[in-house]
Design a protein around this motif. Structure first.
Motif, mmCIF file in Angstrom:
data_model
loop_
_atom_site.group_PDB
_atom_site.id
_atom_site.type_symbol
_atom_site.label_atom_id
_atom_site.label_comp_id
_atom_site.label_asym_id
_atom_site.label_seq_id
_atom_site.Cartn_x
_atom_site.Cartn_y
_atom_site.Cartn_z
ATOM 1 N N SER A 1 -98.996 -70.927 16.666
ATOM 2 C CA SER A 1 -97.957 -71.877 17.086
ATOM 3 C C SER A 1 -98.335 -72.583 18.377
ATOM 4 O O SER A 1 -97.484 -73.176 19.035
ATOM 5 C CB SER A 1 -96.621 -71.142 17.266
ATOM 6 N N VAL A 2 -99.602 -72.498 18.778
ATOM 7 C CA VAL A 2 -100.106 -73.238 19.931
ATOM 8 C C VAL A 2 -101.383 -73.965 19.513
ATOM 9 O O VAL A 2 -102.061 -73.571 18.551
ATOM 10 C CB VAL A 2 -100.399 -72.310 21.137
ATOM 11 N N ALA A 3 -101.706 -75.030 20.234
ATOM 12 C CA ALA A 3 -102.926 -75.779 19.982
ATOM 13 C C ALA A 3 -103.877 -75.557 21.156
ATOM 14 O O ALA A 3 -103.604 -76.000 22.276
ATOM 15 C CB ALA A 3 -102.623 -77.263 19.808
ATOM 16 N N VAL A 4 -104.959 -74.849 20.933
ATOM 17 C CA VAL A 4 -105.941 -74.572 21.982
ATOM 18 C C VAL A 4 -106.811 -75.811 22.163
ATOM 19 O O VAL A 4 -107.475 -76.263 21.230
ATOM 20 C CB VAL A 4 -106.800 -73.350 21.632
ATOM 21 N N ALA B 1 -102.885 -80.883 28.652
ATOM 22 C CA ALA B 1 -102.408 -79.568 28.247
ATOM 23 C C ALA B 1 -101.049 -79.307 28.880
ATOM 24 O O ALA B 1 -100.661 -79.946 29.867
ATOM 25 C CB ALA B 1 -103.406 -78.480 28.637
ATOM 26 N N ASP B 2 -100.320 -78.363 28.284
ATOM 27 C CA ASP B 2 -99.012 -77.977 28.803
ATOM 28 C C ASP B 2 -99.061 -76.676 29.592
ATOM 29 O O ASP B 2 -98.241 -76.469 30.475
ATOM 30 C CB ASP B 2 -98.016 -77.813 27.640
ATOM 31 N N ALA B 3 -99.993 -75.786 29.262
ATOM 32 C CA ALA B 3 -100.042 -74.472 29.899
ATOM 33 C C ALA B 3 -101.475 -73.961 29.862
ATOM 34 O O ALA B 3 -102.349 -74.506 29.183
ATOM 35 C CB ALA B 3 -99.109 -73.495 29.180
ATOM 36 N N VAL B 4 -101.701 -72.887 30.619
ATOM 37 C CA VAL B 4 -103.005 -72.231 30.652
ATOM 38 C C VAL B 4 -102.765 -70.725 30.592
ATOM 39 O O VAL B 4 -101.874 -70.197 31.251
ATOM 40 C CB VAL B 4 -103.808 -72.633 31.913
ATOM 41 N N MET C 1 -92.295 -76.625 12.664
ATOM 42 C CA MET C 1 -92.924 -77.369 13.750
ATOM 43 C C MET C 1 -94.291 -77.857 13.313
ATOM 44 O O MET C 1 -95.099 -77.096 12.786
ATOM 45 C CB MET C 1 -93.058 -76.467 14.983
ATOM 46 N N THR C 2 -94.555 -79.138 13.474
ATOM 47 C CA THR C 2 -95.842 -79.697 13.094
ATOM 48 C C THR C 2 -96.898 -79.335 14.131
ATOM 49 O O THR C 2 -96.596 -78.900 15.238
ATOM 50 C CB THR C 2 -95.750 -81.215 12.955
ATOM 51 N N GLU C 3 -98.162 -79.583 13.749
ATOM 52 C CA GLU C 3 -99.262 -79.248 14.664
ATOM 53 C C GLU C 3 -99.200 -80.072 15.936
ATOM 54 O O GLU C 3 -99.549 -79.596 17.019
ATOM 55 C CB GLU C 3 -100.586 -79.459 13.944
ATOM 56 N N ASP C 4 -98.726 -81.336 15.832
ATOM 57 C CA ASP C 4 -98.650 -82.185 17.007
ATOM 58 C C ASP C 4 -97.594 -81.716 17.987
ATOM 59 O O ASP C 4 -97.635 -82.053 19.165
ATOM 60 C CB ASP C 4 -98.348 -83.631 16.593
ATOM 61 N N ARG D 1 -99.799 -77.402 23.938
ATOM 62 C CA ARG D 1 -101.247 -77.508 24.113
ATOM 63 C C ARG D 1 -101.673 -76.526 25.201
ATOM 64 O O ARG D 1 -101.141 -76.549 26.311
ATOM 65 C CB ARG D 1 -101.632 -78.936 24.474
ATOM 66 N N LEU D 2 -102.635 -75.675 24.882
ATOM 67 C CA LEU D 2 -102.967 -74.526 25.721
ATOM 68 C C LEU D 2 -104.441 -74.539 26.097
ATOM 69 O O LEU D 2 -105.324 -74.757 25.261
ATOM 70 C CB LEU D 2 -102.638 -73.228 24.974
ATOM 71 N N LEU D 3 -104.713 -74.317 27.404
ATOM 72 C CA LEU D 3 -106.058 -74.061 27.896
ATOM 73 C C LEU D 3 -106.256 -72.563 28.053
ATOM 74 O O LEU D 3 -105.310 -71.833 28.408
ATOM 75 C CB LEU D 3 -106.291 -74.742 29.238
ATOM 76 N N LEU D 4 -107.460 -72.079 27.820
ATOM 77 C CA LEU D 4 -107.751 -70.653 27.911
ATOM 78 C C LEU D 4 -108.641 -70.371 29.107
ATOM 79 O O LEU D 4 -109.690 -71.010 29.278
ATOM 80 C CB LEU D 4 -108.446 -70.163 26.640
ATOM 81 N N GLY D 5 -108.207 -69.426 29.921
ATOM 82 C CA GLY D 5 -109.021 -68.909 31.018
ATOM 83 C C GLY D 5 -109.081 -67.401 30.891
ATOM 84 O O GLY D 5 -108.618 -66.666 31.771
ATOM 85 N N LEU D 6 -109.657 -66.911 29.774
ATOM 86 C CA LEU D 6 -109.651 -65.500 29.424
ATOM 87 C C LEU D 6 -111.064 -64.936 29.455
ATOM 88 O O LEU D 6 -112.039 -65.649 29.161
ATOM 89 C CB LEU D 6 -109.067 -65.292 28.024
#
Length: 439
Positions: free
Chosen positions: A31-34, A53-56, A1-4, A8-13
């Protein structure tokens, strides 16, 4: 899997939680792009609106994080992933309404799979292993009005239908049935929801083809005074995963508002339950957060007033609906077992005044209109257009909608007034006069 292709992940940690998963997030085998990180819930909401982004990934201890904030994140199309370290964290994340919960230690692959939406039975095979895609942005030119009742308060569906019917006499208006627990418009209209419903709009608004033509095919009614109607799916339970997908309802309503100047959504009363939030609640919440205005319909009986207070608290505090977007209507005034307007004003006005709110419409019980509506099958306000109920709804409609585009006033000609000139025969009126005590 390429980087693209990485999700795409957002962080709320919190800082402590981020240290536990920093290898999975930033290590060599990531394997995720922050795409962003936030220190509190308000900053996270700003990032979610600005970044694709796709997820958080969330910590339950993130400052200012609540169920309303999570509902707003989901309405933007983000899949919510909780990071739990014990059972207490898991219970807190369930109450926030996350889509998936992870517990360390975990692998980078597990984190990437949690960011992807699980494919439904209707999903195409070629889409099953691709990262979640952001729903295309729709140009929204119209407005969305959501009508929601308090628990046990009747008349909200009739209010939504009558408001849409009255508005449709002046502007093209669409009525959308978004009550996934007590949907009954298809039966009332004698329509077949299998031929087109809200589910069709959720699935097809981004597909190839003309959206106005598709909506005309999916809608029903249009006779006996009814506006075009998108009824609920025939069996919401079978399609609940698809309807509760993050951002699905927002995208569908915005697509409808790009075709119709006004969209009226009949939203179910169930907005909260103890423990884990069911998917029907998520659908109802997303519709309210998408709407430009929310009309809360409260019944006129004592237990209905109590339920109305609880629903109002949930809308303002948990979902964060702004006061300027909120309208309140009391329905069933004068019905058997209900109080009169004077009694209800004494009970409601002091509490609403503390919240800087007021009742926007008192909707009386109109028995004649109800009998005519059952006979004709038309909305209540059209069954007796000059009745008390119809007049009250027209007044509410005038408060909700601008009658026309405001036109600036043109500059008017100003009349010159000549200044009087003093003469011997006609002295000025303001000439100084000597006073007797100044002699």
């Amino acid at each position: 899997m390429t980087e693209d292709e990485h999700p795409r992940l957002l962080l709320g940690l919190t800082p402590l939680a981020e240290r536990h998963v920093e290898d999975e997030l930033f290590g060599s085998e990531q394997s995720v792009a922050v795409v962003g990180s936030a220190a509190d819930a308000s900053e996270l909401l700003v990032l979610a609106e600005r970044r694709h982004a796709d997820a958080v990934l969330l910590s339950p201890e993130l400052p200012a994080l609540d169920a309303g904030g999570c509902a707003r994140l989901r309405s933007l199309g983000l899949r919510l992933i909780g990071l739990a370290f014990d059972e207490s964290n898991e219970r807190a994340l369930d109450a926030l309404g996350v889509d998936a919960t992870l517990r360390p230690p975990l692998t980078a692959r597990e984190l990437a799979e949690a960011c992807r939406e699980a494919p439904t039975a209707e999903a195409r095979p070629e889409q099953a292993h691709t990262p979640a895609q952001k729903t295309p942005k729709t140009t929204r030119s119209g407005s969305v009005l959501a009508v929601v009742p308090a628990s046990g308060s009747p008349g909200a569906t009739e209010c939504a239908a009558s408001l849409a019917a009255l508005a449709d006499q002046r502007w093209p208006t669409l009525l959308v049935e978004l009550d996934l627990l007590e949907s009954a418009l298809a039966l009332r209209l004698g329509a077949a929801p299998q031929h087109g419903s809200l589910l069709g709009l959720v699935r097809g608004h981004a597909a190839d083809g003309s959206l106005p033509d598709l909506l005309a095919h999916w809608t029903t009614a249009g006779d006996r005074g009814w506006p075009p109607v998108l009824v609920a799916p025939p069996d919401p339970g079978l399609h609940l995963d698809e309807l509760a997908r993050p951002g699905a309802i927002r995208s569908a309503l915005e697509a409808a508002a790009s075709v119709y100047p006004l969209v009226v959504a009949d939203v179910g009363a169930l907005l909260a339950l103890p423990g884990e939030l069911p998917k029907a609640v998520r659908v109802h919440r997303e519709a309210l957060l998408t709407a430009d205005a929310v009309l809360l319909v409260i019944g006129a009986r004592e237990q209905q007033l109590r339920a109305g207070r609880a629903q109002l608290t949930l809308l303002l505090d948990e979902l964060g609906i702004k006061r300027e977007r909120l309208r309140i209507a009391v329905s069933g005034l004068g019905a058997p077992g209900a109080g009169n307007k004077t009694e209800l004003e004494a009970a409601l006005n002091p509490e609403l005044a503390e919240l800087r709110l007021a009742v926007d419409a008192w909707l009386p019980y109109d028995g004649r209109a109800a009998v005519r509506a059952r006979r004709s099958g038309s909305p209540l306000a059209l069954a007796r257009p000059r009745g008390r109920y119809a007049r009250a709804l027209r007044g509410l409609l005038e408060q909700l909608l601008l009658p026309s585009q405001p036109v600036p006033r043109e500059r008017k000609t100003r009349l010159p007034v000549p200044v009087p000139v003093a003469s011997a025969s006609a002295p000025l009126l303001d000439e100084e006069v000597s006073l007797p005590w100044r002699s």
